[in-house]
Structures are given as C-alpha cells and as structure tokens.
Design a protein around this motif. Sequence first.
Motif, PDB file in Angstrom:
ATOM      1  N   LYS A  75      31.014 -29.088 -19.979  1.00 19.55           N
ATOM      2  CA  LYS A  75      31.999 -30.157 -20.263  1.00 19.55           C
ATOM      3  C   LYS A  75      31.362 -31.538 -20.046  1.00 19.55           C
ATOM      4  N   ARG A  76      30.621 -31.672 -18.949  1.00 17.26           N
ATOM      5  CA  ARG A  76      29.961 -32.950 -18.638  1.00 17.26           C
ATOM      6  C   ARG A  76      28.979 -33.340 -19.732  1.00 17.26           C
ATOM      7  N   LEU A  77      28.177 -32.337 -20.126  1.00 15.28           N
ATOM      8  CA  LEU A  77      27.152 -32.605 -21.153  1.00 15.28           C
ATOM      9  C   LEU A  77      27.822 -32.934 -22.491  1.00 15.28           C
ATOM     10  N   ASP A  78      28.870 -32.188 -22.785  1.00 16.08           N
ATOM     11  CA  ASP A  78      29.614 -32.387 -24.034  1.00 16.08           C
ATOM     12  C   ASP A  78      30.118 -33.829 -24.166  1.00 16.08           C
ATOM     13  N   HIS A  79      30.606 -34.363 -23.064  1.00 16.49           N
ATOM     14  CA  HIS A  79      31.238 -35.711 -23.113  1.00 16.49           C
ATOM     15  C   HIS A  79      30.270 -36.823 -22.745  1.00 16.49           C
ATOM     16  N   SER A  80      28.990 -36.474 -22.536  1.00 16.73           N
ATOM     17  CA  SER A  80      28.049 -37.497 -22.033  1.00 16.73           C
ATOM     18  C   SER A  80      27.660 -38.504 -23.119  1.00 16.73           C
ATOM     19  N   ARG A  81      27.775 -38.109 -24.396  1.00 16.85           N
ATOM     20  CA  ARG A  81      27.380 -38.938 -25.550  1.00 16.85           C
ATOM     21  C   ARG A  81      25.867 -39.085 -25.679  1.00 16.85           C
ATOM     22  N   VAL A  82      25.112 -38.357 -24.864  1.00 15.17           N
ATOM     23  CA  VAL A  82      23.639 -38.460 -24.991  1.00 15.17           C
ATOM     24  C   VAL A  82      22.973 -37.090 -25.197  1.00 15.17           C
ATOM     25  N   VAL A  83      23.784 -36.054 -25.468  1.00  8.59           N
ATOM     26  CA  VAL A  83      23.237 -34.706 -25.658  1.00  8.59           C
ATOM     27  C   VAL A  83      23.340 -34.293 -27.126  1.00  8.59           C
ATOM     28  N   ALA A  84      22.217 -33.727 -27.633  1.00 12.38           N
ATOM     29  CA  ALA A  84      22.206 -33.236 -29.024  1.00 12.38           C
ATOM     30  C   ALA A  84      22.536 -31.741 -29.038  1.00 12.38           C
ATOM     31  N   ASN A  85      21.783 -30.962 -28.237  1.00 19.23           N
ATOM     32  CA  ASN A  85      22.032 -29.517 -28.134  1.00 19.23           C
ATOM     33  C   ASN A  85      21.959 -29.098 -26.676  1.00 19.23           C
ATOM     34  N   MET A  86      22.656 -27.972 -26.355  1.00 23.98           N
ATOM     35  CA  MET A  86      22.534 -27.452 -25.002  1.00 23.98           C
ATOM     36  C   MET A  86      22.592 -25.926 -25.046  1.00 23.98           C
ATOM     37  N   MET A  87      22.009 -25.291 -24.020  1.00 25.56           N
ATOM     38  CA  MET A  87      22.156 -23.857 -23.884  1.00 25.56           C
ATOM     39  C   MET A  87      21.963 -23.479 -22.426  1.00 25.56           C
ATOM     40  N   SER A  88      22.556 -22.314 -22.054  1.00 31.86           N
ATOM     41  CA  SER A  88      22.438 -21.904 -20.653  1.00 31.86           C
ATOM     42  C   SER A  88      22.312 -20.382 -20.573  1.00 31.86           C
ATOM     43  N   GLU A  89      22.040 -19.912 -19.375  1.00 28.67           N
ATOM     44  CA  GLU A  89      21.919 -18.471 -19.148  1.00 28.67           C
ATOM     45  C   GLU A  89      23.211 -17.777 -19.541  1.00 28.67           C
ATOM     46  N   MET A  91      25.251 -18.594 -21.964  1.00 28.14           N
ATOM     47  CA  MET A  91      25.639 -18.715 -23.380  1.00 28.14           C
ATOM     48  C   MET A  91      24.790 -17.770 -24.226  1.00 28.14           C
ATOM     49  N   ASP A  92      25.386 -17.273 -25.319  1.00 30.54           N
ATOM     50  CA  ASP A  92      24.651 -16.364 -26.206  1.00 30.54           C
ATOM     51  C   ASP A  92      23.743 -17.122 -27.161  1.00 30.54           C
ATOM     52  N   GLU A  93      24.090 -18.394 -27.420  1.00 34.97           N
ATOM     53  CA  GLU A  93      23.249 -19.162 -28.361  1.00 34.97           C
ATOM     54  C   GLU A  93      23.306 -20.652 -28.036  1.00 34.97           C
ATOM     55  N   ILE A  94      22.468 -21.391 -28.732  1.00 31.30           N
ATOM     56  CA  ILE A  94      22.407 -22.837 -28.502  1.00 31.30           C
ATOM     57  C   ILE A  94      23.713 -23.467 -28.996  1.00 31.30           C
ATOM     58  N   ILE A  95      24.282 -24.370 -28.218  1.00 35.07           N
ATOM     59  CA  ILE A  95      25.532 -25.048 -28.581  1.00 35.07           C
ATOM     60  C   ILE A  95      25.198 -26.447 -29.121  1.00 35.07           C
ATOM     61  N   PRO A  96      25.467 -26.707 -30.405  1.00 39.07           N
ATOM     62  CA  PRO A  96      25.221 -28.064 -30.924  1.00 39.07           C
ATOM     63  C   PRO A  96      26.288 -29.024 -30.400  1.00 39.07           C
ATOM     64  N   VAL A  97      25.877 -30.191 -29.946  1.00 36.97           N
ATOM     65  CA  VAL A  97      26.850 -31.175 -29.446  1.00 36.97           C
ATOM     66  C   VAL A  97      26.927 -32.364 -30.401  1.00 36.97           C
ATOM     67  N   VAL A 107      19.321 -29.955 -23.659  1.00 36.24           N
ATOM     68  CA  VAL A 107      19.335 -29.502 -22.258  1.00 36.24           C
ATOM     69  C   VAL A 107      19.465 -27.985 -22.188  1.00 36.24           C
ATOM     70  N   ALA A 108      18.571 -27.370 -21.404  1.00 39.38           N
ATOM     71  CA  ALA A 108      18.674 -25.923 -21.109  1.00 39.38           C
ATOM     72  C   ALA A 108      18.934 -25.814 -19.617  1.00 39.38           C
ATOM     73  N   PHE A 109      19.928 -25.008 -19.240  1.00 36.57           N
ATOM     74  CA  PHE A 109      20.238 -24.964 -17.799  1.00 36.57           C
ATOM     75  C   PHE A 109      20.696 -23.584 -17.341  1.00 36.57           C
ATOM     76  N   ASP A 110      20.414 -23.329 -16.080  1.00 34.47           N
ATOM     77  CA  ASP A 110      20.974 -22.159 -15.408  1.00 34.47           C
ATOM     78  C   ASP A 110      22.022 -22.728 -14.455  1.00 34.47           C
ATOM     79  N   PRO A 111      23.291 -22.582 -14.766  1.00 34.27           N
ATOM     80  CA  PRO A 111      24.324 -23.299 -14.017  1.00 34.27           C
ATOM     81  C   PRO A 111      24.421 -22.904 -12.545  1.00 34.27           C
ATOM     82  N   LEU A 112      24.206 -21.626 -12.255  1.00 36.29           N
ATOM     83  CA  LEU A 112      24.267 -21.190 -10.861  1.00 36.29           C
ATOM     84  C   LEU A 112      23.312 -20.018 -10.664  1.00 36.29           C
TER      85      LEU A 112
END
Length: 330
Positions: A75-89, A91-97, A107-112
């Motif tokens: 949610k933070r990345l989605d609303h940051s206005r500076v992210v193009a794509n994101m993915m995490s452990e 998620m099944d695929e890259i999320i375009p923002v 941004v690629a992240f392992d949330p926890l």
Amino acid sequence: MSEPGKTKFQIDLRRHLREQEVNDNLTHLICEIAEASKYIINSIRTGDLGVAGTSNLYGEEQLALDVLADRILRKRLDHSRVVANMMSEEMDEIIPVSPDCEGKYSVAFDPLDGSSLVDVNLAVGTIVSIFEGCDLLQQGRNQVAALYVLYGPRTTLVYSVGKGVHEFGMNNLMEFTLLQENICIQPKGNLYSPGGQRNKYTPGTEAFVNHLEERGVKLRYSGGFVPDINQVLLKGKGIFFYPHLKDLPNGKLRLLFELNPMAFLVEQAGGAASTGRQRILDLQPNEIHGRAPVFIGCKEDVALAEEFIAKFESETPAEEKKTSKKKFAG
Ligand code: AFP
C-alpha cells in the motif's frame, strides 16, 4: 555536515539521506519504507500469529503476519508516486504501479523474512532491494539502494545507496536516528552461520566447515536471515551461508529479495557474497522467484569457501550450470 548544535547521532534518516545527496524521489521512497515498518512492528506485537489460510507461490502456508506485512508495504509503495514496479516473496508476479519509468524505482522485497520465528519470539526483518526504472530482472550490481529493518530487542534500519552502510535505531517517538555510519567488515572472521542440514552438505562445503571448526570459529545461527546477516555486519566479522545442498542445488534463499539486497549491503561494507562459484551481484535472474546458494560475509572467508568448493567439487552441478546460464530453478 550535521546541523550546528545537533550531534551527529541525532540525525534522522531523511536528513542523512539528504547529506548523502540522495535525490528527492529515492529519499521519499526509503522514508516511506521506514514509515511502513512502524505498522509492521505493530502487527508483530499485536497481530494474529495464526495462518492466513492461503499459501504463496512456493506452496508455503502464509502466516497472517506475512500477508499483513506484505499489504502494509504494498500500500505504501502503491501510493508513494515514485514506484514503477514492485514484487515480493508473497506475490506470484511483478505488480505494475506506474507505466512511466522516468524518475521512478522498482522494488523487490521480503516483507517479513523469518516470519515463522515470531511465535517463538525470535528476531525477524523486512528486506528491500531498489532498482532505478522499471526493470526488476537486472543483475544485483545495478541496485541503487538496499535496506533492511530488523525487528529485534531494538528496531533498527540498515541502508546503503552505494556510499557505505549506515545503521539507524528507532527511538521512543518511532523515528529512525543515526546509530553508526560506514560499517566495515574485517577480512576474516571468528563466527559462522551455517544454514541447511549438515548431512546434505556437498564435499566442498563439508570441508570448509571442518576447516572453520578446526580454526575455532564459533557457530551463531538464528534461522533468520536478517538477524544473522546483521550480526556479521555489526560485529564486522563472520560468514553466513545457505549452500547448494545434495537435494537443493540452488539452496533455499531467493535472489531478488533476499540475496541481492544483502549482497549489496555486505559488499558496501567491504565484505563479499558468492554462490560458492560466482559473485551474487553478477547473477542474471531470468525469473522473479529464482534461488541461489550463498556464502556471504568476510571477504577472505568467502574466498576460502570458493577454494574448498573448487577443490572438492570440480564439476559444477548440472542443475546449477543450467541455472547460472539460463534460469533459476524455482
Ligand atoms: P521463513 O521466512 O520461511 O521463516 O524462512 C526464513 C529463511 O528464508 C531465512 O530467513 C533463513 O536464513 C532461512 O530461511 C533459514 O532456513 P532453515 O530454517 O532451513 O535453516
């Protein structure tokens, strides 16, 4: 230069990024991630330790905390206005923002990471890898920043934008203020963090561990990648490894959101990170959930691991050959 009258160690994260001459968008992104960690801490302290009733791509049961932490960051990345794509452990695929890559980051992240350790009250963390533009399937050496937040007895944040590695602590106002700058790892260490089952180690890794034990190196392993790497970084000595195993030629840890960011940080601190045969940051990922073996920490100890593997395992396992050339096995 810190503000007159302000001691260097009252510097908050945003000011430190500004002093590192980090551009506004990347500064905003890193500060947004730091902000998200406050809500993740809250979910760890008060959240449901149960299962979410869902499973991730690996078929691993998702804990409620995994899903919650993922949602908070997403949610933070989605609303940051500076992210193009994101993915995490999670998620099944890259999320375009945003389709527009200019001035934006992916941004690629392992949330926890290590979430299964929360219910036994051990330290866990969030790991983040940041590239400029839209492409997340780049070699790790192209990262422009990497960071982790460690939820332990204290909450700390460690980041690098390629100008050294710096640690911040969360104060009672939940602000991150500077604890130490330009963290350095010594060439050789006196502790090791051996992941994976010992009876599944290949001859080279087995010989390397025997050598470490003969040298009197102490074993320190928590089962959490973030606290184990943080120990190597902050003690300035040691080596962590989750090697290729007889039944897992690519080890366990994921390249994009575990190995690349930690390799970036450790190299920035003067250490090294290798698969046992090649530099982690040189690996070309062909798919988002690829894994790789890892030896990471003191430069001389990583080089020694590579020597033992080269000596006792002249042949690169067929699986790893295929992986390193074409794609990472999931
Ligand atoms: P989880 O995130 O599934 O708890 O796994 C944690 C981890 O990916 C990493 O944090 C540890 O270094 C590694 O697994 C520990 O693996 P073992 O439990 O096989 O030692």
